[in-house]
Design a protein around this motif. Structure first.
Motif, PDB file in Angstrom:
ATOM      1  N   MET A   1      42.089-100.027 -98.320  1.00  0.00           N
ATOM      2  CA  MET A   1      43.377 -99.640 -97.729  1.00  0.00           C
ATOM      3  C   MET A   1      43.377 -98.134 -97.415  1.00  0.00           C
ATOM      4  SD  MET A   1      46.696-101.120 -97.643  1.00  0.00           S
ATOM      5  CE  MET A   1      47.635-101.541 -99.087  1.00  0.00           C
ATOM      6  N   LEU A   2      43.815 -97.782 -96.229  1.00  0.00           N
ATOM      7  CA  LEU A   2      43.928 -96.377 -95.830  1.00  0.00           C
ATOM      8  C   LEU A   2      45.418 -96.122 -95.630  1.00  0.00           C
ATOM      9  CD1 LEU A   2      42.275 -93.842 -95.076  1.00  0.00           C
ATOM     10  CD2 LEU A   2      42.239 -94.667 -92.738  1.00  0.00           C
ATOM     11  N   GLU A   3      45.944 -95.228 -96.426  1.00  0.00           N
ATOM     12  CA  GLU A   3      47.390 -95.126 -96.498  1.00  0.00           C
ATOM     13  C   GLU A   3      47.868 -93.698 -96.252  1.00  0.00           C
ATOM     14  OE1 GLU A   3      48.695 -96.452-100.283  1.00  0.00           O
ATOM     15  OE2 GLU A   3      50.788 -96.622 -99.663  1.00  0.00           O
ATOM     16  N   ALA A   4      48.773 -93.559 -95.287  1.00  0.00           N
ATOM     17  CA  ALA A   4      49.398 -92.253 -95.046  1.00  0.00           C
ATOM     18  C   ALA A   4      50.741 -92.251 -95.747  1.00  0.00           C
ATOM     19  CB  ALA A   4      49.593 -92.039 -93.549  1.00  0.00           C
ATOM     20  N   ARG A   5      50.998 -91.199 -96.534  1.00  0.00           N
ATOM     21  CA  ARG A   5      52.268 -91.140 -97.263  1.00  0.00           C
ATOM     22  C   ARG A   5      53.041 -89.906 -96.864  1.00  0.00           C
ATOM     23  NH1 ARG A   5      50.936 -92.373-103.521  1.00  0.00           N
ATOM     24  NH2 ARG A   5      50.195 -94.507-103.321  1.00  0.00           N
ATOM     25  N   ASP A   6      54.088 -90.126 -96.118  1.00  0.00           N
ATOM     26  CA  ASP A   6      55.044 -89.074 -95.793  1.00  0.00           C
ATOM     27  C   ASP A   6      54.372 -87.803 -95.256  1.00  0.00           C
ATOM     28  OD1 ASP A   6      57.612 -88.269 -95.508  1.00  0.00           O
ATOM     29  OD2 ASP A   6      57.785 -87.428 -97.534  1.00  0.00           O
ATOM     30  N   LEU A   7      53.518 -87.995 -94.248  1.00  0.00           N
ATOM     31  CA  LEU A   7      52.757 -86.847 -93.715  1.00  0.00           C
ATOM     32  C   LEU A   7      53.667 -85.926 -92.918  1.00  0.00           C
ATOM     33  CD1 LEU A   7      49.478 -88.518 -92.388  1.00  0.00           C
ATOM     34  CD2 LEU A   7      49.917 -87.462 -94.611  1.00  0.00           C
ATOM     35  N   MET A   8      53.598 -84.654 -93.249  1.00  0.00           N
ATOM     36  CA  MET A   8      54.337 -83.644 -92.483  1.00  0.00           C
ATOM     37  C   MET A   8      53.320 -82.623 -91.974  1.00  0.00           C
ATOM     38  SD  MET A   8      57.634 -84.365 -93.184  1.00  0.00           S
ATOM     39  CE  MET A   8      58.719 -82.974 -93.262  1.00  0.00           C
ATOM     40  N   LEU A   9      53.489 -82.230 -90.717  1.00  0.00           N
ATOM     41  CA  LEU A   9      52.601 -81.219 -90.145  1.00  0.00           C
ATOM     42  C   LEU A   9      53.456 -80.483 -89.124  1.00  0.00           C
ATOM     43  CD1 LEU A   9      49.584 -80.434 -90.376  1.00  0.00           C
ATOM     44  CD2 LEU A   9      49.180 -81.859 -88.381  1.00  0.00           C
ATOM     45  N   ALA A  10      53.660 -79.186 -89.342  1.00  0.00           N
ATOM     46  CA  ALA A  10      54.624 -78.431 -88.541  1.00  0.00           C
ATOM     47  C   ALA A  10      54.463 -78.705 -87.056  1.00  0.00           C
ATOM     48  CB  ALA A  10      54.475 -76.939 -88.831  1.00  0.00           C
ATOM     49  N   GLY A  11      55.534 -79.155 -86.430  1.00  0.00           N
ATOM     50  CA  GLY A  11      55.552 -79.358 -84.985  1.00  0.00           C
ATOM     51  C   GLY A  11      54.817 -80.587 -84.505  1.00  0.00           C
ATOM     52  N   ARG A  12      54.164 -81.313 -85.419  1.00  0.00           N
ATOM     53  CA  ARG A  12      53.382 -82.458 -84.943  1.00  0.00           C
ATOM     54  C   ARG A  12      53.745 -83.768 -85.642  1.00  0.00           C
ATOM     55  NH1 ARG A  12      47.279 -80.269 -84.427  1.00  0.00           N
ATOM     56  NH2 ARG A  12      47.835 -78.739 -86.009  1.00  0.00           N
ATOM     57  N   LEU A  13      53.789 -83.763 -86.978  1.00  0.00           N
ATOM     58  CA  LEU A  13      54.125 -84.980 -87.707  1.00  0.00           C
ATOM     59  C   LEU A  13      55.342 -84.704 -88.584  1.00  0.00           C
ATOM     60  CD1 LEU A  13      50.571 -86.175 -88.843  1.00  0.00           C
ATOM     61  CD2 LEU A  13      51.910 -86.990 -86.897  1.00  0.00           C
ATOM     62  N   ASP A  14      56.228 -85.696 -88.646  1.00  0.00           N
ATOM     63  CA  ASP A  14      57.489 -85.484 -89.343  1.00  0.00           C
ATOM     64  C   ASP A  14      57.760 -86.678 -90.259  1.00  0.00           C
ATOM     65  OD1 ASP A  14      59.917 -84.598 -90.114  1.00  0.00           O
ATOM     66  OD2 ASP A  14      60.920 -84.893 -88.201  1.00  0.00           O
ATOM     67  N   GLY A  15      57.003 -86.752 -91.336  1.00  0.00           N
ATOM     68  CA  GLY A  15      57.259 -87.816 -92.313  1.00  0.00           C
ATOM     69  C   GLY A  15      56.685 -89.165 -91.913  1.00  0.00           C
ATOM     70  N   VAL A  16      55.390 -89.194 -91.565  1.00  0.00           N
ATOM     71  CA  VAL A  16      54.769 -90.456 -91.164  1.00  0.00           C
ATOM     72  C   VAL A  16      54.180 -91.169 -92.376  1.00  0.00           C
ATOM     73  CG1 VAL A  16      52.901 -91.517 -89.836  1.00  0.00           C
ATOM     74  CG2 VAL A  16      54.210 -89.621 -88.859  1.00  0.00           C
ATOM     75  N   SER A  17      54.575 -92.427 -92.559  1.00  0.00           N
ATOM     76  CA  SER A  17      53.970 -93.254 -93.602  1.00  0.00           C
ATOM     77  C   SER A  17      53.469 -94.536 -92.958  1.00  0.00           C
ATOM     78  CB  SER A  17      54.990 -93.613 -94.685  1.00  0.00           C
ATOM     79  OG  SER A  17      55.408 -92.451 -95.355  1.00  0.00           O
ATOM     80  N   ALA A  18      52.275 -94.953 -93.355  1.00  0.00           N
ATOM     81  CA  ALA A  18      51.749 -96.224 -92.844  1.00  0.00           C
ATOM     82  C   ALA A  18      50.603 -96.654 -93.738  1.00  0.00           C
ATOM     83  CB  ALA A  18      51.257 -96.064 -91.412  1.00  0.00           C
ATOM     84  N   ALA A  19      50.544 -97.929 -94.045  1.00  0.00           N
ATOM     85  CA  ALA A  19      49.430 -98.451 -94.842  1.00  0.00           C
ATOM     86  C   ALA A  19      48.575 -99.322 -93.918  1.00  0.00           C
ATOM     87  CB  ALA A  19      49.961 -99.274 -96.007  1.00  0.00           C
ATOM     88  N   LEU A  20      47.348 -98.891 -93.697  1.00  0.00           N
ATOM     89  CA  LEU A  20      46.468 -99.594 -92.768  1.00  0.00           C
ATOM     90  C   LEU A  20      45.515-100.494 -93.551  1.00  0.00           C
ATOM     91  CD1 LEU A  20      45.727 -96.512 -90.531  1.00  0.00           C
ATOM     92  CD2 LEU A  20      47.509 -98.228 -90.256  1.00  0.00           C
ATOM     93  N   ARG A  21      45.295-101.689 -92.991  1.00  0.00           N
ATOM     94  CA  ARG A  21      44.482-102.668 -93.721  1.00  0.00           C
ATOM     95  C   ARG A  21      43.140-102.877 -93.027  1.00  0.00           C
ATOM     96  NH1 ARG A  21      49.774-104.292 -94.280  1.00  0.00           N
ATOM     97  NH2 ARG A  21      49.778-105.165 -92.185  1.00  0.00           N
ATOM     98  N   PRO A  22      42.099-103.101 -93.825  1.00  0.00           N
ATOM     99  CA  PRO A  22      40.807-103.433 -93.227  1.00  0.00           C
ATOM    100  C   PRO A  22      40.876-104.802 -92.546  1.00  0.00           C
ATOM    101  CG  PRO A  22      40.684-103.586 -95.627  1.00  0.00           C
ATOM    102  CD  PRO A  22      42.028-103.030 -95.298  1.00  0.00           C
ATOM    103  N   GLY A  23      39.983-105.031 -91.607  1.00  0.00           N
ATOM    104  CA  GLY A  23      39.954-106.318 -90.919  1.00  0.00           C
ATOM    105  C   GLY A  23      40.936-106.407 -89.765  1.00  0.00           C
ATOM    106  N   GLU A  24      41.674-105.308 -89.526  1.00  0.00           N
ATOM    107  CA  GLU A  24      42.659-105.310 -88.437  1.00  0.00           C
ATOM    108  C   GLU A  24      42.316-104.237 -87.414  1.00  0.00           C
ATOM    109  OE1 GLU A  24      46.839-106.605 -90.601  1.00  0.00           O
ATOM    110  OE2 GLU A  24      46.584-104.543 -89.930  1.00  0.00           O
ATOM    111  N   ILE A  25      42.786-104.454 -86.181  1.00  0.00           N
ATOM    112  CA  ILE A  25      42.756-103.361 -85.204  1.00  0.00           C
ATOM    113  C   ILE A  25      44.172-102.820 -85.123  1.00  0.00           C
ATOM    114  CG2 ILE A  25      42.433-102.723 -82.794  1.00  0.00           C
ATOM    115  CD1 ILE A  25      40.349-104.837 -82.513  1.00  0.00           C
ATOM    116  N   THR A  26      44.347-101.582 -85.552  1.00  0.00           N
ATOM    117  CA  THR A  26      45.665-100.955 -85.466  1.00  0.00           C
ATOM    118  C   THR A  26      45.644 -99.982 -84.294  1.00  0.00           C
ATOM    119  OG1 THR A  26      45.875-101.081 -87.861  1.00  0.00           O
ATOM    120  CG2 THR A  26      47.374 -99.590 -86.711  1.00  0.00           C
ATOM    121  N   ALA A  27      46.620-100.123 -83.395  1.00  0.00           N
ATOM    122  CA  ALA A  27      46.712 -99.186 -82.277  1.00  0.00           C
ATOM    123  C   ALA A  27      47.816 -98.195 -82.567  1.00  0.00           C
ATOM    124  CB  ALA A  27      47.002 -99.946 -80.991  1.00  0.00           C
ATOM    125  N   ILE A  28      47.530 -96.910 -82.356  1.00  0.00           N
ATOM    126  CA  ILE A  28      48.562 -95.880 -82.470  1.00  0.00           C
ATOM    127  C   ILE A  28      48.971 -95.515 -81.040  1.00  0.00           C
ATOM    128  CG2 ILE A  28      49.125 -93.571 -83.292  1.00  0.00           C
ATOM    129  CD1 ILE A  28      46.943 -93.866 -85.386  1.00  0.00           C
TER     130      ILE A  28
END
Lengths: 317, 257
Positions: B1-28
């Motif tokens: 599992m690759l998991e983003a938890r409440d990512l903040m990055l000035a001017g670019r990311l504002d509280g991104v959370s997502a849990a990505l699962r193997p075996g899937e194609i996830t499109a951003i």
């Protein structure tokens, strides 16, 4: 791929003994009086010094081109050679040149100062663009300070001594110079070779290299110390010798599989060969005074550089 | 599992959370400047978020040694830069750098998976755009990563090459890898992703199966373009309403397989 390495080793094995005999006066080991002294005390150290300096410059040039991903990069770009030259000029200005050790030590201190400044400005992030600009700034600062030192020289003789030294040569060098430069250069080449993996990864760009587990800070440190040791010790014993680091990787690259890591050792060997042959030519040419090695290599190097630029222009069209 | 938890990055990311699962194609997906590439770089461990963290199998990515991380996560940048004219095989072999071995078997497998065997001795400069894109993906596959993160891998490819490349990525996902793609082309995301994460100004606007995440209402809200899907599931095409779009100052009609 190691194809060019045996070829270059054989060429060096032929060129080094020949270079011992070559000179304004050709040496016959059996008939020339004092042949053993001339060979052992003058020509052998000079040949080994040529091999050392050329090897260092060739390896540094190959590593720099790999690091900057640019075939026009040259070891001088980091400001380390100008820094070493500044150190040497300061020692000449202070009148320390009479000592066999002080001038090279001042030059090494200058190279070390340039390396430290580079590391301080570029910081730990390891970004290549900032690093290159810092190097160029240091090079121009060292150049300006060198000019200032020359203008402060107390008399015309001191000025001419500095200017002639800056031209780079292997005239009248002896074993102490070899003992100083050879171990440092060898250590530098080893460090640059260790950077090979990182340089290969950089082929795909900075982000991809980091995604392959390469630490930009470590790579930069290997590069700075490796180039610092090879180029700094070269300038310390022979003055500024240009174009070798630019030319040699170009000549060798088509013989390799073009991976930056595969270019470093062959470039060191080819650089050694080029400087050795150029130094022999300087000795043989029937001029009033011996042609300075730095001038000779620049005379060969500038048209070569032009040829490269024209080739790039043709390819760009 | 690759998991983003409440990512903040000035001017670019504002509280991104997502849990990505193997075996899937996830499109951003998301409009320009929504933070797609930044999110991908955070997930790859190449960009440290200002706050929040990325966890790989419950270990913070920052705590994993770079080399171990590189063995687990393969990253394909958008640039497609190749500084030196290596042979195809030597370029693909760069994917083995994190493992520090020759990895001949994996290199052969990656070349075979992307039908590159006959090109393996060719210099990269002689390849077409589609061939080069395959070689760069083969470089990632040669590292045998559990995660394949690719930034716009299908941009600048024609339709046939897009479908071929996404077929290879699907094979990797079916073999158990997690595949995360930044995609501009919403139709490609709709038809080929198992899951779509829509970003809007650094926030997650939608996260779910493509049919729900790329709902026309959401597309209109996020991209400012009224649009509707045509065709059957798996072969959808997106048609934007021209008049409404020009009134909204957005792009014109677009559609793709």
């Amino acid at each position: 791929m190691t194809r060019p390495i045996p070829l270059l080793l054989i060429s060096l094995a032929v060129a080094i003994p020949l270079s011992l005999l070559a000179g304004r006066v050709w040496l016959d080991p059996w008939t020339t009086p004092n042949a053993a002294v001339i060979l052992g005390e003058l020509r052998l150290p000079r040949a080994l010094l040529a091999v050392t300096i050329g090897g260092g410059l060739g390896a540094a040039g190959a590593a720099m081109q790999g690091y900057l991903r640019n075939p026009l990069a040259d070891p001088g770009l980091f400001g380390i050679a100008p820094g070493a030259a500044l150190g040497a000029v300061v020692s000449l200005l202070l009148g320390y040149a009479a000592s066999a050790w002080l001038l090279p030590l001042f030059a090494l201190a200058g190279a070390g100062g340039a390396m430290l400044l580079l590391a301080l400005i570029a910081g730990r992030a390891g970004g290549i663009a900032l690093f290159t600009l810092a190097g160029m700034m240091i090079a121009s600062l060292a150049g300006a300070l060198t000019s200032l030192a020359i203008s402060l020289a107390p008399n015309a003789f001191a000025t001419s001594e500095i200017v002639v030294w800056l031209m780079g040569a292997l005239t009248d060098r002896g074993w102490p110079d070899v003992w100083l430069a050879a171990p440092l250069t060898l250590a530098g080449i080893v460090l640059l070779r260790l950077a090979g993996r990182g340089l290969d990864a950089l082929t795909l760009g900075e982000a991809a290299a980091r995604s392959l587990g390469i630490s930009p800070g470590r790579l930069q440190a290997l590069l700075v110390v490796g180039v610092g040791l090879t180029v700094g010790s070269g300038v310390a014993v022979a003055g500024v010798i240009g174009f070798v680091g630019l030319m040699v990787p170009h000549l060798v690259r088509p013989l390799t599989d073009r991976r930056p890591s595969a270019l470093i050792v062959p470039s060191a060997l080819a650089g050694a060969l080029l400087v050795l042959v150029a130094d022999c030519l300087c000795r043989i040419l029937p001029l009033v005074t011996e042609l300075r090695l730095g001038i000779a290599l620049s005379l060969i190097g500038a048209p070569f550089f032009l040829h490269l630029l024209l080739k790039m222009r043709r390819e760009a069209v | 599992m690759l998991e983003a938890r409440d990512l903040m990055l000035a001017g670019r990311l504002d509280g991104v959370s997502a849990a990505l699962r193997p075996g899937e194609i996830t499109a951003i997906c998301g409009p320009n400047g929504a933070g797609k590439s930044s999110l991908l770089q955070c997930l790859a461990g190449l960009l440290a978020p200002g706050s929040g963290d990325v966890r790989l199998d419950d270990t913070a990515l920052g705590r994993i040694p770079a080399r171990q991380r590189a063995q687990a996560i393969g990253y394909l940048p958008q640039s497609g830069e190749v500084a030196w004219d290596l042979s195809v095989r030597n370029l693909v072999a760069l994917g083995r750098l994190p493992h520090g071995d020759g990895g001949e078997a994996q290199i052969d497998a990656a070349l075979a998976a992307l039908d590159l065997e006959i090109l393996s001795t060719r210099p990269v400069s002689t390849l077409s755009g589609g061939e080069k894109a395959r070689v760069l993906l083969a470089r990632v596959l040669a590292g045998d990563p559990h995660w394949i993160l690719a930034d716009e891998p299908l941009a600048a490819l024609d339709l046939g090459h897009q479908l071929a490349l996404i077929g290879h990525l699907r094979q990797a996902a079916e073999a158990g890898a997690g595949v995360v793609l930044v995609l501009h082309d919403l139709a490609l995301a709709m038809n080929h992703a198992s899951r779509v994460l829509v970003l809007e100004q650094g926030r997650v606007a939608a996260d779910g199966p493509p049919e729900t995440a790329l709902d026309p209402m959401l597309i209109e809200r996020v991209w400012g373009v009224p649009a509707r899907w045509l065709g059957e599931p798996g072969a959808r095409a997106l048609v934007a309403d021209d008049q409404a779009a020009s009134a909204a100052g957005a792009g014109s009609s677009r559609g793709s397989a």
